[in-house]
Write a protein that holds these residues in place. Sequence first.
Motif, PDB file in Angstrom:
ATOM      1  N   SER A  48      -4.810  77.456  50.887  1.00 36.37           N
ATOM      2  CA  SER A  48      -5.335  76.233  50.696  1.00 36.37           C
ATOM      3  C   SER A  48      -5.765  75.229  51.535  1.00 36.37           C
ATOM      4  O   SER A  48      -5.892  75.385  52.959  1.00 36.37           O
ATOM      5  N   GLY A  49      -6.319  74.417  52.155  1.00 34.25           N
ATOM      6  CA  GLY A  49      -5.793  73.260  52.829  1.00 34.25           C
ATOM      7  C   GLY A  49      -4.858  73.098  53.763  1.00 34.25           C
ATOM      8  O   GLY A  49      -4.846  72.027  54.500  1.00 34.25           O
ATOM      9  N   GLU A  50      -3.999  73.103  53.448  1.00 35.62           N
ATOM     10  CA  GLU A  50      -2.230  72.649  53.723  1.00 35.62           C
ATOM     11  C   GLU A  50      -1.708  74.325  54.980  1.00 35.62           C
ATOM     12  O   GLU A  50      -1.236  74.344  55.642  1.00 35.62           O
ATOM     13  N   ARG A  51      -2.045  75.789  53.977  1.00 34.83           N
ATOM     14  CA  ARG A  51      -0.851  76.382  53.877  1.00 34.83           C
ATOM     15  C   ARG A  51      -1.556  77.624  53.137  1.00 34.83           C
ATOM     16  O   ARG A  51      -2.858  78.001  52.773  1.00 34.83           O
ATOM     17  N   ASP A  61       5.149  81.919  52.700  1.00 38.03           N
ATOM     18  CA  ASP A  61       5.020  80.034  52.652  1.00 38.03           C
ATOM     19  C   ASP A  61       4.639  79.295  53.753  1.00 38.03           C
ATOM     20  O   ASP A  61       5.280  79.046  54.682  1.00 38.03           O
ATOM     21  N   THR A 119     -12.157  67.518  59.899  1.00 33.60           N
ATOM     22  CA  THR A 119     -11.425  68.101  58.355  1.00 33.60           C
ATOM     23  C   THR A 119     -11.496  69.365  57.642  1.00 33.60           C
ATOM     24  O   THR A 119     -12.775  69.893  58.179  1.00 33.60           O
ATOM     25  N   HIS A 145       0.560  71.835  45.701  1.00 36.56           N
ATOM     26  CA  HIS A 145       1.235  70.407  46.025  1.00 36.56           C
ATOM     27  C   HIS A 145       0.655  69.058  45.560  1.00 36.56           C
ATOM     28  O   HIS A 145      -1.112  69.581  44.884  1.00 36.56           O
ATOM     29  N   PRO A 163       2.293  76.592  57.032  1.00 36.68           N
ATOM     30  CA  PRO A 163       1.354  76.034  57.207  1.00 36.68           C
ATOM     31  C   PRO A 163       0.610  76.180  57.796  1.00 36.68           C
ATOM     32  O   PRO A 163       0.617  77.337  58.927  1.00 36.68           O
ATOM     33  N   LEU A 164      -0.583  75.532  57.672  1.00 34.12           N
ATOM     34  CA  LEU A 164      -1.515  76.368  58.872  1.00 34.12           C
ATOM     35  C   LEU A 164      -1.393  76.177  60.251  1.00 34.12           C
ATOM     36  O   LEU A 164      -1.900  76.829  61.034  1.00 34.12           O
ATOM     37  N   THR A 165      -0.932  75.204  60.503  1.00 38.42           N
ATOM     38  CA  THR A 165      -0.310  74.469  61.863  1.00 38.42           C
ATOM     39  C   THR A 165       0.337  75.507  62.394  1.00 38.42           C
ATOM     40  O   THR A 165       0.180  75.728  63.844  1.00 38.42           O
ATOM     41  N   ASN A 194      -2.350  66.471  45.368  1.00 37.19           N
ATOM     42  CA  ASN A 194      -3.647  66.638  45.709  1.00 37.19           C
ATOM     43  C   ASN A 194      -4.130  67.699  47.370  1.00 37.19           C
ATOM     44  O   ASN A 194      -5.057  67.479  47.928  1.00 37.19           O
ATOM     45  N   GLU A 195      -3.477  68.702  46.669  1.00 34.13           N
ATOM     46  CA  GLU A 195      -3.981  70.459  47.304  1.00 34.13           C
ATOM     47  C   GLU A 195      -4.756  70.674  46.519  1.00 34.13           C
ATOM     48  O   GLU A 195      -4.785  71.306  45.610  1.00 34.13           O
TER      49      GLU A 195
END
Length: 427
Positions: A397-400, A410, A332, A370, A412-414, A372-373
Amino acid sequence: MPTEHILELEIVQAGRATARYRADGAALHLEAVLYPDEALPFDIAILPTAHTPEGEPCRAVVLGGVSHAPRARLKARLLGAWQRGSDPLWLVASPVADPQAPATWEALPAAQQTAVQGILQNAHPGEWHWLPAETLKRRLHEAAKRYHRSRENAHRRRGPAWQPPRLRRKPGFAAADQYTPAEYTFFELPYRFQEYIGQSLANDERVLYAVQRPAMHSHRHRSLLRRERLQAGVLLLTTHRLIHLAELVPPDAANIRYGFRQTIGALERLANASLETVGDNLLLRTAWETARGRYHFAWEFPMWVRTALEEVLGLLRGFYPAAPTRALQRATPPPPPDALPPLVDLAANDPAESQRLTKTFRAALADALHPNEDAHAWALQPAWQRQARTPRVLVVSGERIFTLPNAEIDLPLTALAALDYTGSILE
């Protein structure tokens, strides 16, 4: 039957005479009988794991047939509390181990109730009111949270987990077990590198290995007339990341530190690492896997650090995807901060300008996130630094990772393999 609330209290003042014993094998020898300066119909205790808004342990009155020596710990049944106005509570409790102690305030004889109230009134004149035990749960919960926050703050004041104290003597086994050998060598680094690394590491991050690289000439990069000069740096392997940190320019005669450049790879992305010879130097190559492909990075070292680099490679293998039982992975993301810090333009002459920027970009961030981001961090890039009309803010952020006010970036962290970062007055 009402629910009992049990507290673990510590006696700080005995109300009546207490005995002090000395243990001698299986026997106890009476050493002294201690009489208090002022006799009270109760003992005074504290609840060590709960703090008042002023940061002090909550106080308690302990009822019962006998007194208990200072520093004695006992489990006590919460009967309720007395409070004067908005002052901190005086909890009222009785020892669980005493079968004759009152189980409720109402069970206490009227004369003792009056005596307790009279002593509190004389010590702190005013209007006191009684709070039943059932109404104290939320307030005691808040007091416990204050206690835990104070412990966390005290831990942070002692320094991050990766930084051992400056010991003047050889550490004992207890101290040595807390830190890795690499963490003990932290203070052997030049002071400017201690500052750079201190800015880089998280408080809960641990250093597994560190390799210093002196200033040297590259065998990979050369100009028409000579080989490129590489500045001094440090390779740092932590429980979170592999960090390549090199200074931009050596300090001048005035000892001005011009800053550093880092390439940081998250160990979850590490796919492979290898060591090869290039001329008279060694080359540490790493590969980082993302959702969009691989990123490759290489760093040169002098030949004499081969042994250290081979040890680093041995540690890195534990993070490869091919060894899932040994890999360290985070399931997480870390919890987001309660609030992002204000943005600061260090070149602004008016502090109100930074306040205006913070207010503007907080509103823009709320619109950009977004559902819940959560935003974990942000950084201002002033307009003057970009040679642009408007400033820009980089947000993680936790996503990007993205930019405001326009999403020029912009991602994504992936899709991210490594971060290239420069902290300098030069660029």
